[in-house]
Enzyme design. Structure first.
Site, PDB file in Angstrom:
ATOM      1  N   LYS A  35     -13.481   7.381  -1.361  1.00 51.16           N
ATOM      2  CA  LYS A  35     -12.982   7.296   0.020  1.00 51.16           C
ATOM      3  C   LYS A  35     -11.808   8.253   0.142  1.00 51.16           C
ATOM      4  O   LYS A  35     -10.939   8.275  -0.722  1.00 51.16           O
ATOM      5  CB  LYS A  35     -12.539   5.873   0.320  1.00 51.16           C
ATOM      6  N   ARG A  41       0.815  -1.217   0.000  1.00 49.33           N
ATOM      7  CA  ARG A  41       0.000   0.000   0.000  1.00 49.33           C
ATOM      8  C   ARG A  41       0.847   1.266   0.000  1.00 49.33           C
ATOM      9  O   ARG A  41       0.414   2.311  -0.427  1.00 49.33           O
ATOM     10  CB  ARG A  41      -0.967  -0.009   1.197  1.00 49.33           C
TER      11      ARG A  41
HETATM   12  C1  R5P Z   1      -7.121   0.496   0.412  1.00 50.46           C
HETATM   13  O1  R5P Z   1      -7.371   1.377  -0.385  1.00 50.46           O
HETATM   14  C2  R5P Z   1      -7.474  -0.941   0.226  1.00 50.46           C
HETATM   15  O2  R5P Z   1      -7.944  -1.231  -1.045  1.00 50.46           O
HETATM   16  C3  R5P Z   1      -8.475  -1.396   1.258  1.00 50.46           C
HETATM   17  O3  R5P Z   1      -9.705  -0.755   1.023  1.00 50.46           O
HETATM   18  C4  R5P Z   1      -7.990  -1.064   2.633  1.00 50.46           C
HETATM   19  O4  R5P Z   1      -6.672  -1.464   2.795  1.00 50.46           O
HETATM   20  C5  R5P Z   1      -8.852  -1.724   3.669  1.00 50.46           C
HETATM   21  O5  R5P Z   1      -8.376  -1.345   4.924  1.00 50.46           O
HETATM   22  P1  R5P Z   1      -9.340  -1.349   6.167  1.00 50.46           P
HETATM   23  O6  R5P Z   1     -10.004  -2.685   6.225  1.00 50.46           O
HETATM   24  O7  R5P Z   1      -8.412  -1.125   7.336  1.00 50.46           O
HETATM   25  O8  R5P Z   1     -10.301  -0.214   6.008  1.00 50.46           O
END
Ligand code: R5P
Length: 288
Positions: A184, A84
Site C-alpha cells: 500500500k 501512526r
Molecule cells: C495503517 O497503515 C494502518 O495499519 C491501517 O491500515 C490504517 O490505519 C487503516 O486506515 P483506513 O481504514 O482509514 O484505511
C-alpha cells in the site's frame, strides 16, 4: 467501561467507576470515588475518537491517582491514539507518539499497556529514552482463534500492507492456510492510498484480512475487493481497533466482505472478541 469491568473480573478485583463528565465547552471533569493511598491504580481508557478528550481524561486520571497516593499507576490504553505519527515523514512534522508517551510519563503513569500498536518497532525505539514501562500485546491470536471457529480454519491470512505482515503471519499460524500481504502506498500530503496487489493462489479459497486499525475502511475495502477479484470464496475482515469513521462499515461491506470481526478495544457491534484476559494476564505479572 465494559473492558475495565471484564479485566477486573478476570483479576478478581473490584472495578471502581470514575465520576466523569464533559462540560458543554468540551472540558472534562474527573473524580475518583475510592481512596487511592498505597493502591495500584489500573486505569482503563481507550483513546478512540474523540481522541483529544479521551487523552486528556487519561492524563487527568493518571495524575490524580498519583496525586492521591497510588503506588503504581498502570494505564491500559488498548487503542493508543496518535501512534501512526511515529516518525517525521515530512520535515517539520510533530512526533505525536513520542509526545503522548512523554506526557503520560510526566503525569505519573508507571506502566502503559497497549494492544497492537501501529508500529511496535517505533514504539520500542521511542521507549528506550523513557522511564515509563511500556508493553505492546497482540490480539491477533485470539481474533484468529475466534475466526477459525466461525468456519475459517485453513483460510488464507492477508495483511493489507507491508506493515501488517506480522499480523497476517500471526493469523496464519492459527488458521494454518498460509499468509501474505499487499503493498500500500499512501500519499503523505493528500492521504490518498494506492494498493498494489500480488497475485495470490486464492481462487475458491477463504481468506481473512488482518489489520491493526480500521478507520475510514479504505485500506480494508481495497484488500477485500482485490481478494474478491482474485476469486476468493468467503472473506472476513478482522481488526483489533474498529474506529469505523465516516461510512467505514458500508465501504467494507460494498467491497464484498462476508464477516467483520473486531475486539472490545473499542466497543462496537463487531466486538466479538475480548482482549480482557490478555490484559489481565499481563497485569498479573506486574502486580505479583
Ligand atoms: C495503517 O497503515 C494502518 O495499519 C491501517 O491500515 C490504517 O490505519 C487503516 O486506515 P483506513 O481504514 O482509514 O484505511
Amino acid at each position: 467501561m465494559v473492558l475495565g469491568k471484564r479485566i477486573a473480573d478476570y483479576l478478581n478485583i473490584e472495578a471502581h467507576p470514575v465520576d466523569h463528565r464533559v462540560f458543554p465547552d468540551g472540558e472534562s471533569y474527573i473524580r475518583f470515588m475510592y481512596p487511592m493511598e498505597g493502591e495500584t491504580a489500573i486505569i482503563v481508557q481507550t483513546t478512540s475518537p474523540p481522541q483529544d478528550t479521551h487523552l486528556m481524561q487519561l492524563y487527568m486520571m493518571a495524575a490524580t491517582a498519583e496525586d492521591l497516593g497510588a503506588e503504581k499507576v498502570i494505564c491500559v490504553v488498548p487503542y493508543l491514539a496518535y501512534a501512526r505519527q511515529d516518525k517525521r515523514f515530512l520535515e517539520g512534522e510533530s512526533l505525536s507518539l513520542e509526545i503522548i508517551l512523554r506526557l503520560l510519563e510526566n503525569v505519573g503513569a508507571s506502566h502503559l499497556i497497549v494492544i497492537d500498536v501501529h508500529n511496535a518497532n517505533s514504539l520500542k525505539k521511542i521507549q528506550k529514552n523513557r522511564r515509563i514501562s511500556i508493553k505492546n500485546l497482540s490480539a491477533i491470536p485470539v481474533l484468529a482463534d475466534y475466526i477459525k471457529h466461525q468456519g475459517y480454519s485453513g483460510a488464507y491470512s492477508l495483511g493489507p500492507d507491508k506493515g501488517a505482515i506480522h499480523l497476517a503471519k500471526m493469523g496464519g499460524q492459527v488458521l494454518n492456510g498460509g499468509f501474505s500481504y499487499f503493498e500500500k502506498r499512501r500519499d503523505r500530503r493528500t492521504g490518498e492510498i494506492e494498493m498494489v496487489a500480488k497475485d495470490l493462489d486464492i481462487e475458491g479459497r477463504d481468506a481473512v484480512v488482518f489489520d491493526d486499525i480500521v478507520s475510514s475502511g479504505g485500506t480494508m475495502a481495497r484488500a477485500v475487493a482485490e481478494l474478491k477479484a482474485q476469486g476468493a470464496r468467503h472473506i472476513a475482515a478482522a481488526c483489533t481497533h474498529a474506529l469505523f469513521q465516516g461510512g467505514a462499515e458500508n465501504r467494507i461491506r460494498e467491497a464484498g466482505v462476508d464477516a467483520i470481526i473486531a475486539t472490545d478495544s473499542i466497543q462496537t457491534k463487531y466486538s466479538y472478541v475480548s482482549i480482557a484476559v490478555l490484559i489481565a494476564d499481563y497485569i498479573r505479572k506486574i502486580i505479583k
